[in-house]
Design a protein around this motif. Structure first.
Motif, PDB file in Angstrom:
ATOM      1  N   ASN A 225      43.346 -10.710  26.840  1.00 25.56           N
ATOM      2  CA  ASN A 225      44.306 -10.876  27.549  1.00 25.56           C
ATOM      3  C   ASN A 225      43.737 -11.625  28.994  1.00 25.56           C
ATOM      4  O   ASN A 225      44.426 -12.350  29.782  1.00 25.56           O
ATOM      5  N   CYS A 226      42.605 -11.089  29.522  1.00 34.20           N
ATOM      6  CA  CYS A 226      41.922 -11.556  30.722  1.00 34.20           C
ATOM      7  C   CYS A 226      41.395 -12.951  30.562  1.00 34.20           C
ATOM      8  O   CYS A 226      41.836 -13.655  31.384  1.00 34.20           O
ATOM      9  N   LEU A 227      40.946 -13.140  29.461  1.00 35.90           N
ATOM     10  CA  LEU A 227      40.697 -14.506  29.047  1.00 35.90           C
ATOM     11  C   LEU A 227      41.876 -15.630  29.100  1.00 35.90           C
ATOM     12  O   LEU A 227      42.040 -16.761  29.667  1.00 35.90           O
ATOM     13  N   LEU A 228      42.836 -14.968  28.596  1.00 37.73           N
ATOM     14  CA  LEU A 228      44.053 -16.133  28.433  1.00 37.73           C
ATOM     15  C   LEU A 228      44.756 -16.358  29.922  1.00 37.73           C
ATOM     16  O   LEU A 228      45.140 -17.297  30.512  1.00 37.73           O
ATOM     17  N   ASN A 229      44.684 -15.270  30.837  1.00 37.22           N
ATOM     18  CA  ASN A 229      45.101 -15.307  32.045  1.00 37.22           C
ATOM     19  C   ASN A 229      44.189 -16.033  32.966  1.00 37.22           C
ATOM     20  O   ASN A 229      44.648 -16.765  33.757  1.00 37.22           O
ATOM     21  N   LEU A 230      42.877 -15.999  32.690  1.00 40.72           N
ATOM     22  CA  LEU A 230      42.027 -16.888  33.421  1.00 40.72           C
ATOM     23  C   LEU A 230      42.189 -18.233  32.946  1.00 40.72           C
ATOM     24  O   LEU A 230      41.963 -19.131  34.174  1.00 40.72           O
ATOM     25  N   ALA A 231      42.577 -18.630  31.948  1.00 44.22           N
ATOM     26  CA  ALA A 231      42.484 -19.868  31.304  1.00 44.22           C
ATOM     27  C   ALA A 231      44.059 -20.649  31.911  1.00 44.22           C
ATOM     28  O   ALA A 231      44.159 -21.851  31.742  1.00 44.22           O
ATOM     29  N   SER A 232      44.906 -19.741  32.393  1.00 42.23           N
ATOM     30  CA  SER A 232      46.279 -20.299  32.353  1.00 42.23           C
ATOM     31  C   SER A 232      46.653 -20.697  33.919  1.00 42.23           C
ATOM     32  O   SER A 232      45.698 -20.343  34.845  1.00 42.23           O
ATOM     33  N   THR A 233      47.415 -21.610  34.102  1.00 45.70           N
ATOM     34  CA  THR A 233      47.658 -21.881  35.585  1.00 45.70           C
ATOM     35  C   THR A 233      48.891 -20.898  35.990  1.00 45.70           C
ATOM     36  O   THR A 233      49.714 -20.771  34.940  1.00 45.70           O
ATOM     37  N   HIS A 234      49.118 -20.917  37.276  1.00 47.96           N
ATOM     38  CA  HIS A 234      50.166 -19.935  37.980  1.00 47.96           C
ATOM     39  C   HIS A 234      50.590 -20.432  38.844  1.00 47.96           C
ATOM     40  O   HIS A 234      50.041 -21.513  39.555  1.00 47.96           O
ATOM     41  N   ASP A 235      51.760 -20.235  39.422  1.00 44.11           N
ATOM     42  CA  ASP A 235      52.459 -20.700  40.347  1.00 44.11           C
ATOM     43  C   ASP A 235      52.299 -20.087  41.518  1.00 44.11           C
ATOM     44  O   ASP A 235      52.711 -18.770  41.892  1.00 44.11           O
ATOM     45  N   TYR A 236      52.066 -20.782  42.946  1.00 39.20           N
ATOM     46  CA  TYR A 236      51.418 -20.198  44.031  1.00 39.20           C
ATOM     47  C   TYR A 236      52.461 -20.950  45.061  1.00 39.20           C
ATOM     48  O   TYR A 236      52.899 -22.049  44.911  1.00 39.20           O
TER      49      TYR A 236
ATOM     50  N   LEU B  18      45.633 -23.806  44.577  1.00 38.74           N
ATOM     51  CA  LEU B  18      45.097 -22.925  43.386  1.00 38.74           C
ATOM     52  C   LEU B  18      45.716 -22.999  42.196  1.00 38.74           C
ATOM     53  O   LEU B  18      46.935 -22.734  42.205  1.00 38.74           O
ATOM     54  N   GLU B  19      45.228 -23.495  40.944  1.00 42.20           N
ATOM     55  CA  GLU B  19      46.138 -23.578  39.743  1.00 42.20           C
ATOM     56  C   GLU B  19      45.472 -22.464  38.822  1.00 42.20           C
ATOM     57  O   GLU B  19      46.477 -21.724  38.027  1.00 42.20           O
ATOM     58  N   THR B  20      44.374 -22.213  38.765  1.00 38.55           N
ATOM     59  CA  THR B  20      43.836 -21.000  38.145  1.00 38.55           C
ATOM     60  C   THR B  20      42.904 -20.304  38.787  1.00 38.55           C
ATOM     61  O   THR B  20      42.576 -20.520  40.100  1.00 38.55           O
ATOM     62  N   TYR B  21      42.456 -19.129  38.535  1.00 39.40           N
ATOM     63  CA  TYR B  21      41.482 -17.993  39.061  1.00 39.40           C
ATOM     64  C   TYR B  21      40.026 -18.449  38.975  1.00 39.40           C
ATOM     65  O   TYR B  21      39.372 -17.762  39.608  1.00 39.40           O
ATOM     66  N   VAL B  22      39.719 -19.368  38.378  1.00 39.51           N
ATOM     67  CA  VAL B  22      38.507 -19.494  37.714  1.00 39.51           C
ATOM     68  C   VAL B  22      37.521 -20.017  39.073  1.00 39.51           C
ATOM     69  O   VAL B  22      36.506 -19.100  39.148  1.00 39.51           O
TER      70      VAL B  22
ATOM     71  N   GLY C  94      44.071 -26.674  23.512  1.00 39.53           N
ATOM     72  CA  GLY C  94      44.843 -28.109  23.379  1.00 39.53           C
ATOM     73  C   GLY C  94      45.187 -28.544  24.843  1.00 39.53           C
ATOM     74  O   GLY C  94      46.186 -29.234  25.113  1.00 39.53           O
ATOM     75  N   GLY C  95      44.864 -27.740  25.887  1.00 42.46           N
ATOM     76  CA  GLY C  95      45.040 -28.174  27.332  1.00 42.46           C
ATOM     77  C   GLY C  95      46.176 -27.490  27.703  1.00 42.46           C
ATOM     78  O   GLY C  95      47.025 -28.043  28.782  1.00 42.46           O
ATOM     79  N   ARG C  96      47.021 -26.588  26.826  1.00 40.67           N
ATOM     80  CA  ARG C  96      48.358 -25.726  27.412  1.00 40.67           C
ATOM     81  C   ARG C  96      48.036 -25.247  28.869  1.00 40.67           C
ATOM     82  O   ARG C  96      46.961 -25.020  29.322  1.00 40.67           O
ATOM     83  N   LYS C  97      49.264 -24.895  29.787  1.00 37.92           N
ATOM     84  CA  LYS C  97      49.164 -24.701  31.010  1.00 37.92           C
ATOM     85  C   LYS C  97      49.458 -23.155  30.975  1.00 37.92           C
ATOM     86  O   LYS C  97      49.156 -22.278  31.861  1.00 37.92           O
TER      87      LYS C  97
ATOM     88  N   GLY D 236      47.166 -22.214  18.283  1.00 40.06           N
ATOM     89  CA  GLY D 236      47.661 -22.385  19.706  1.00 40.06           C
ATOM     90  C   GLY D 236      47.705 -21.550  20.838  1.00 40.06           C
ATOM     91  O   GLY D 236      48.205 -21.621  21.613  1.00 40.06           O
ATOM     92  N   THR D 237      46.915 -20.280  20.068  1.00 44.28           N
ATOM     93  CA  THR D 237      46.926 -19.033  21.185  1.00 44.28           C
ATOM     94  C   THR D 237      45.671 -18.651  21.715  1.00 44.28           C
ATOM     95  O   THR D 237      45.366 -17.776  22.176  1.00 44.28           O
ATOM     96  N   ARG D 238      44.716 -19.592  21.355  1.00 44.83           N
ATOM     97  CA  ARG D 238      43.414 -19.174  21.751  1.00 44.83           C
ATOM     98  C   ARG D 238      42.667 -19.851  22.973  1.00 44.83           C
ATOM     99  O   ARG D 238      43.623 -20.857  23.571  1.00 44.83           O
ATOM    100  N   ILE D 239      41.746 -19.705  23.424  1.00 42.44           N
ATOM    101  CA  ILE D 239      41.293 -20.313  24.327  1.00 42.44           C
ATOM    102  C   ILE D 239      39.882 -21.231  23.997  1.00 42.44           C
ATOM    103  O   ILE D 239      39.539 -20.872  23.161  1.00 42.44           O
ATOM    104  N   GLU D 240      39.722 -22.367  24.768  1.00 43.41           N
ATOM    105  CA  GLU D 240      38.421 -23.288  24.644  1.00 43.41           C
ATOM    106  C   GLU D 240      37.445 -23.068  25.455  1.00 43.41           C
ATOM    107  O   GLU D 240      37.982 -22.803  26.820  1.00 43.41           O
ATOM    108  N   ILE D 241      36.124 -23.314  25.171  1.00 47.10           N
ATOM    109  CA  ILE D 241      35.265 -23.143  26.345  1.00 47.10           C
ATOM    110  C   ILE D 241      34.329 -24.467  26.205  1.00 47.10           C
ATOM    111  O   ILE D 241      34.407 -24.938  24.892  1.00 47.10           O
ATOM    112  N   ARG D 242      33.670 -24.579  27.087  1.00 45.06           N
ATOM    113  CA  ARG D 242      32.498 -25.636  26.957  1.00 45.06           C
ATOM    114  C   ARG D 242      31.661 -25.169  28.084  1.00 45.06           C
ATOM    115  O   ARG D 242      31.906 -24.581  29.121  1.00 45.06           O
ATOM    116  N   ARG D 243      30.301 -25.478  27.826  1.00 42.15           N
ATOM    117  CA  ARG D 243      29.152 -25.233  28.738  1.00 42.15           C
ATOM    118  C   ARG D 243      29.560 -25.925  30.147  1.00 42.15           C
ATOM    119  O   ARG D 243      29.876 -27.047  30.218  1.00 42.15           O
TER     120      ARG D 243
END
Length: 580
Positions: A338-349, A354-358, A545-548, A567-574
């Motif tokens: 859940n932390c990683l899903l929230n980290l990769a998500s965009t949020h309304d502010y 600020l779109e994500t917390y990264v 897939g770049g979902r928001k 469609g429920t996972r996160i993607e990473i890259r170096r």
């Protein structure tokens, strides 16, 4: 087979289902009537059964609805009853009703003694642990839980380097080989949840059984199967009335006990070695007053304590290790997903900046690194980028107040249980709550509505606000000033005031509260911080897939878990140089 025989078979199947349903209703009715003691009748008068019906046996339908839609039951019951200071009940089949208390009763619950209420007893009852793991000593003397505080929390500063080493090694061996070269145009790779779970399992077992046992994949697989099986069989046992459970228990416990035996054979060598060390040490001290020390880790502490209780054998120690795994694995795996899903998500502010917390959390990590006395060492694959991946201390982790707040907010909204502070009354005479003039009879299970519903202490409680409890370190490292808070607010952060995920603060109940708070919370949060720190400093993250927006959790009765399908996972890259 003829059409007539098909029809006969179908009719027979329907009759069997009908008889089974009638039997279930009859058993439910018998259990319900047997619970109508004077004390319980009074409780029913004071705490309404939410979802009940005037129809005779309407509580059966309410029980089925509660199993399927319990978060909605809790949310509505909270607004209808708790907000005006009244308790309510949610039906729980053969386990009895769960009483949800208003927040005005929290102070009394927090200060209640362990002789009156128990979180361990509530877990045993909810998951029928006494039936799916038939071991009376485990229940009567749960000293492995006390060791979480004495052998883990008190030694956390020396444990952190081992956790970080295990996380780094696990990423190097499980994740890095699957990633394309840094020059790749996109470089995004799906992070499989099974790999993530294995990393967290290895990290937990680095503490429980040590190196190299923690990297034994066969061992980890059996422990994971054990954890899932205990939950599954416990839930199934809940559908049987109490008087039938004693007959079903041996069958329910069979597969779990077989897994314990398999792990016992795998750990026999190291446990036997530690038992011999403990006995030799005792003899040397008695004979010549030797001051030679034993290994200072959880396994040795467990072995020593087992000997003191007359249970110094491989079988007992193995079972307690697996129970520790059970307590740790399913909660931390759920939390990190859940932390990683929230980290990769965009949020309304309020601000579009600020779109994500990264980036904010990365900035916090770099700010803490800059102020750290011990300069971390780079890993081989990140040296050319930032070189701040390993070598972090407990003191460094404690400075990550923004990351702490982010983890706390994730647990607040996406914890395993939509109810908080689950407890069972263990006192023979029951438990009196003077603040709400309520008497809870012995064996009553009670809880509080989860913080995701709590509008008394949280502004917009359903909204994810990662810095709700604290601003990141970079905003407050000098001192908390009005200017700093106002600056943060301009970026859309709306902190409620400084609290810690570890403290069991009155507004944060995911780890329980007061003297009954989870003893492993400090360890769990440290492990989550190390994991997220590693991801943030080494990788870019996004939703599959770049979902928001992140997928919602799947929910059933008292549990909620992240979906794990397509469609429920996160993607990473170096991370790239341009992202610095």
């Amino acid at each position: 087979m003829t059409a007539r025989s098909h029809s006969h078979s179908a009719t027979k199947s329907k009759m069997l289902v009908t008889y089974a349903l009638l039997l279930a209703v009859a058993l439910l009715l018998a259990q319900r009537l047997s619970a109508n003691t004077t004390e319980y009748k009074k409780l029913k008068e004071q705490a309404a059964l939410y979802g009940g019906s005037w129809i005779p046996g309407g509580w059966v339908l309410a029980g089925i609805k509660a199993f399927l839609y319990v978060p909605e039951y809790i949310r509505t019951g909270y607004h209808e009853y708790n907000l005006i200071g009244k308790p309510f009940r949610v039906p729980n089949f053969f386990r009895g009703d769960i009483v949800f208390l208003p927040s005005s009763a929290l102070k009394e619950v927090r200060s209640a003694s362990s002789s009156k209420i128990s979180n361990v007893a509530a877990i045993i009852d909810t998951l029928a642990i006494d039936k799916v793991l038939i071991n009376k000593e485990l229940q009567m003397h749960p000293y492995h839980i006390d060791l979480t505080h004495t052998a883990i929390t008190k030694n956390l500063a020396s444990i952190v380097p081992d956790l970080e080493d295990e996380i780094t090694h696990a990423f190097n061996t499980l994740i890095e080989p699957k990633l394309p070269e840094i020059e790749d145009a996109e470089g995004w790779t799906k992070l499989e949840w099974e790999d993530l779970k294995e990393i967290m399992d290895r990290t937990a077992n680095r503490t429980f059984v040590g190196f190299p046992q923690c990297r034994n994949r066969k061992l980890l697989r059996i422990v994971n199967d054990f954890t899932s099986s205990v939950v599954t069989t416990g839930i199934i046992m809940g559908f049987f009335p109490m008087f039938l459970r004693a007959y079903i228990a041996p069958f329910a416990a069979l597969i779990n006990n077989l897994r314990v035996k398999r792990v016992e054979r795998m750990l026999a060598g190291i446990i036997t070695q530690r038992l011999e060390l403990a006995n030799q040490f005792k003899e040397r001290v008695e004979d010549v007053g030797s001051q030679q020390e034993l290994p200072n880790d959880f396994l040795q502490a467990l072995v020593n304590t087992a000997i003191e209780h007359g249970e110094g054998n491989v079988s007992n120690i193995t079972l307690r290790i697996m129970v520790m795994d059970f307590s740790s694995i399913h909660t931390t795996n759920n939390a990190i997903q859940n932390c990683l899903l929230n980290l990769a998500s965009t949020h309304d502010y309020q601000s579009s900046r600020l779109e994500t917390y990264v980036e904010e959390l990365r900035t916090e990590l770099l700010a803490v690194y800059a102020d750290s006395d011990v300069k971390p060492k780079p890993t081989s694959y990140s040296q050319s980028f930032h070189g701040k991946t390993t070598g972090w201390t407990l003191n460094d982790l404690q400075k990550l107040v923004g990351l702490d707040s982010f983890i706390g907010e994730t647990l607040r909204l996406h914890y395993l249980n939509p109810g908080s502070v689950l407890r069972k009354v263990t006192a023979d005479h029951g438990f009196d709550l003077k603040s709400i003039d309520l008497h809870l009879p012995n064996h009553t299970i009670f809880a509080f509505a989860g913080s995701e519903f709590n509008q008394e202490n949280y502004e917009k409680p359903k909204q994810f606000n990662g810095f709700r409890s604290s601003l990141p370190y970079q905003y407050i490292k000098e001192q908390e000033t009005i200017d700093a808070i106002e600056l943060a607010r301009r970026h859309g952060f709306t902190p409620n005031g400084r609290t810690s995920t570890n403290t069991g603060h009155s507004n944060f109940l995911s780890f329980g509260t007061g003297r009954h708070a989870c003893s492993g919370r400090f360890y769990a949060v440290a492990a989550l911080k190390l994991m997220l720190k590693h991801v943030l400093l080494n990788y870019d993250v996004r939703l599959e897939g770049g979902r928001k927006s992140r997928p919602e959790c799947k929910r059933f009765f008292l549990y909620q878990l992240p979906y794990e399908g397509a469609g429920t996972r996160i993607e990473i890259r170096r991370r790239r140089k341009t992202s610095q």
